[in-house]
Design a protein around this motif. Structure first.
Motif, short mmCIF file in Angstrom:
data_model
loop_
_atom_site.label_atom_id
_atom_site.label_comp_id
_atom_site.label_asym_id
_atom_site.label_seq_id
_atom_site.Cartn_x
_atom_site.Cartn_y
_atom_site.Cartn_z
N TYR A 37 0.84 -1.19 0.00
CA TYR A 37 0.00 0.00 0.00
C TYR A 37 0.88 1.24 0.00
O TYR A 37 2.00 1.22 0.53
CB TYR A 37 -0.87 0.05 1.25
N GLN A 59 0.79 5.48 1.03
CA GLN A 59 0.06 6.52 1.74
C GLN A 59 0.73 7.86 1.47
O GLN A 59 1.88 8.08 1.88
CB GLN A 59 0.02 6.24 3.24
N ASN A 101 -1.30 12.87 4.77
CA ASN A 101 -2.65 13.19 5.23
C ASN A 101 -3.75 12.53 4.40
O ASN A 101 -4.84 13.10 4.25
CB ASN A 101 -2.85 14.71 5.26
N GLN A 102 -3.44 11.37 3.88
CA GLN A 102 -4.44 10.61 3.13
C GLN A 102 -4.52 9.18 3.65
O GLN A 102 -3.67 8.73 4.42
CB GLN A 102 -4.10 10.60 1.64
N GLY A 103 -5.56 8.47 3.21
CA GLY A 103 -5.66 7.06 3.52
C GLY A 103 -4.69 6.23 2.70
O GLY A 103 -3.93 6.76 1.89
N LEU A 104 -4.71 4.92 2.91
CA LEU A 104 -3.84 4.02 2.17
C LEU A 104 -4.50 3.59 0.87
O LEU A 104 -5.70 3.33 0.82
CB LEU A 104 -3.52 2.79 3.01
N LEU A 110 -4.08 0.83 -2.44
CA LEU A 110 -3.43 -0.40 -2.85
C LEU A 110 -2.57 -0.17 -4.08
O LEU A 110 -3.03 0.35 -5.09
CB LEU A 110 -4.48 -1.47 -3.15
#
Lengths: 114, 115
Positions: B36, B38, B41-44, B46
């Protein structure tokens, strides 16, 4: 297509105040749901996961709780925040059946406790 | 339960140079493996995954990884990085036999691409 939303994106709260972070998933049914926390400079810590409505498993003892009132809604709460609760909180979902473990993450919520 | 070790916590690299991020997992009969990314300041998101089949897996943004069962490794590579590849990268593993629905994540590798 499936989407996941969590809010609020940013939150600044005083010590001792309550917390509620909400996460919803769209476009899928019966997902597994997860709450993770990232403290500054550290990896991902699994806090809670849920395989169904009302079913919550806690991974670590802590000041937080989780609830799943509806199939696609997952809420992270606290009655009284501690300084150590500061961090970046991530909600995620995975398929309920034929699960490979693959997670789909929300945008994250940054909590600062002062 | 599976565990994952990312051998490098930080990897500085110059733009257009190749990069390799190392990941090793604890031994198991079978595993599913993931990388993953990232951004700040963001989500992960794929990058790629190995479930079965070819041991060389291609992902998004020019990344690829090779599953090596004998060395229990799943290293991530990109032949030429861009400034926009600056991010944190996480290796993760799940055990299909245990059926416990959870990924085990490595501690992450921070990649900083410099001009």
């Amino acid at each position: 297509s499936q989407t996941i939303h969590q809010w609020p994106a940013t939150l600044v709260q005083p010590v001792g105040s309550p917390l509620s972070l909400e996460c919803t998933v769209e476009g899928t049914s019966n997902p597994n749901l997860y709450w993770y926390r990232q403290a500054a400079g550290r990896g991902l810590q699994l806090l809670f996961y849920s395989v169904g409505i009302g079913q919550i498993s806690s991974e670590v003892p802590q000041n937080l709780s989780a609830s799943r009132p509806q199939d696609r809604q997952f809420i992270l709460s606290s009655k009284k925040l501690l300084l150590s609760d500061s961090g970046f909180y991530l909600c995620a979902w995975s398929v309920g059946l034929a699960n490979t473990g693959e997670l789909f993450f929300g945008e994250g919520s940054r909590l600062t406790v002062l | 339960a599976q565990s994952v070790t990312q051998l490098d916590s930080q990897v500085p690299v110059f733009e257009e140079a190749p990069v390799e991020l190392r990941c090793n997992y604890s031994s198991s009969v079978s595993v599913y493996l993931f990388w993953y990314v990232q951004y700040p300041n963001q989500g992960l998101q794929l990058l790629l995954k190995y479930l079965s089949g070819s041991t060389l897996v291609k992902g998004i943004n020019g990344f690829e990884a090779e599953f090596n069962k004998s060395q229990t490794s799943f290293h991530l590579r990109k032949p030429s990085v861009h400034i926009s590849d600056t991010a944190e990268y996480f290796c993760a593993v799940s055990d299909p036999i245990s059926n416990d629905y959870k990924l085990s994540f490595g501690a992450g590798t921070t990649v900083t691409v410099r001009a």
